[in-house]
Design a protein around this motif. Structure first.
Motif, short mmCIF file in Angstrom:
data_model
loop_
_atom_site.label_atom_id
_atom_site.label_comp_id
_atom_site.label_asym_id
_atom_site.label_seq_id
_atom_site.Cartn_x
_atom_site.Cartn_y
_atom_site.Cartn_z
N UNK A 1 89.78 -52.30 -21.61
CA UNK A 1 89.44 -52.23 -20.19
C UNK A 1 88.72 -50.93 -19.92
N UNK A 2 87.60 -51.02 -19.21
CA UNK A 2 86.88 -49.82 -18.76
C UNK A 2 86.75 -49.90 -17.25
N UNK A 3 86.69 -48.74 -16.61
CA UNK A 3 86.54 -48.71 -15.16
C UNK A 3 86.74 -47.32 -14.61
N UNK A 4 87.16 -47.27 -13.35
CA UNK A 4 87.42 -45.98 -12.70
C UNK A 4 88.81 -46.00 -12.09
N UNK A 5 89.44 -44.85 -12.10
CA UNK A 5 90.74 -44.64 -11.47
C UNK A 5 90.61 -43.40 -10.61
N UNK A 6 90.64 -43.61 -9.29
CA UNK A 6 90.48 -42.50 -8.33
C UNK A 6 89.18 -41.74 -8.60
N UNK A 7 88.12 -42.50 -8.91
CA UNK A 7 86.80 -41.92 -9.12
C UNK A 7 86.51 -41.41 -10.52
N UNK A 8 87.51 -41.39 -11.40
CA UNK A 8 87.32 -40.92 -12.77
C UNK A 8 87.21 -42.11 -13.73
N UNK A 9 86.28 -42.03 -14.68
CA UNK A 9 86.10 -43.09 -15.68
C UNK A 9 87.31 -43.15 -16.61
N UNK A 10 87.65 -44.34 -17.05
CA UNK A 10 88.72 -44.50 -18.02
C UNK A 10 88.37 -45.61 -19.01
N UNK A 11 89.05 -45.56 -20.14
CA UNK A 11 88.96 -46.60 -21.17
C UNK A 11 90.37 -46.81 -21.70
N UNK A 12 90.86 -48.03 -21.61
CA UNK A 12 92.15 -48.40 -22.20
C UNK A 12 91.85 -49.39 -23.32
N UNK A 13 92.36 -49.11 -24.47
CA UNK A 13 92.21 -50.01 -25.62
C UNK A 13 93.56 -50.08 -26.31
N UNK A 14 94.23 -51.22 -26.19
CA UNK A 14 95.59 -51.35 -26.71
C UNK A 14 95.77 -52.70 -27.40
N UNK A 15 96.67 -52.75 -28.36
CA UNK A 15 97.03 -54.01 -29.02
C UNK A 15 98.01 -54.76 -28.13
N UNK A 16 97.95 -56.10 -28.20
CA UNK A 16 98.85 -56.90 -27.39
C UNK A 16 99.27 -58.15 -28.14
N UNK A 17 100.37 -58.72 -27.69
CA UNK A 17 100.84 -60.03 -28.14
C UNK A 17 101.31 -60.78 -26.91
N UNK A 18 100.76 -61.97 -26.69
CA UNK A 18 101.18 -62.84 -25.59
C UNK A 18 101.77 -64.11 -26.18
N UNK A 19 102.81 -64.63 -25.52
CA UNK A 19 103.38 -65.91 -25.95
C UNK A 19 103.40 -66.86 -24.78
#
Length: 137
Positions: free
Chosen positions: A119-137
């Motif tokens: 996920x990329x975007x902004x949080x309170x005007x600051x750029x961010x990048x979240x990259x995490x492993x996941x498992x959904x069932x």
């Protein structure tokens, strides 16, 4: 000079050939069914990403189970109602939410999905990048 196959050997060869063809057809049918299920699961994953990006609580509610346990990128754990409150927060404005290397395994009427959530975007005007492993069932 060629020796003709004896009748029992010919029958055995025909039975074996027919069995192999039958098994191949069953495997092909099973593959296509799993493939259709896999496509549906991938579409649900994509819909979930879009609903979260647009803060669409109604769509997220329809997609996730009431028994949801959500582990966020920072390790915090939320139940469904906590997660839905989190989805409504507009401090996070996602530009892109997508999955990398999505793997879907179907087990009868259940599926396990694993991959990397990016996920990329902004949080309170600051750029961010979240990259995490996941498992959904």
């Amino acid at each position: 000079m060629r020796t003709p196959l004896r009748t029992p050997a010919r029958i055995w060869l025909c039975v074996l050939s027919a069995a192999l063809v039958f098994i191949a057809v069953l495997v092909a049918q099973e593959k296509s069914t799993a493939s259709n299920d896999e496509i549906q699961v991938r579409q649900l994953e994509r819909a979930w990403n879009q609903a979260e990006a647009h803060h669409d609580v109604g769509a997220v509610t329809a997609i996730v189970a009431d028994t949801l346990t959500y582990v966020d990128f920072d390790g915090s754990i939320m139940n469904k109602s906590e997660y839905l409150r989190d989805v409504t927060k507009t401090a996070y404005q996602a530009d892109h939410l997508y999955d990398e290397g999505l793997k879907v395994v179907i087990y009868g009427n259940a599926a396990v999905v694993s991959g990397i959530y990016r996920e990329t975007g902004t949080n309170k005007g600051k750029r961010y990048l979240h990259r995490v492993r996941f498992t959904d069932t």
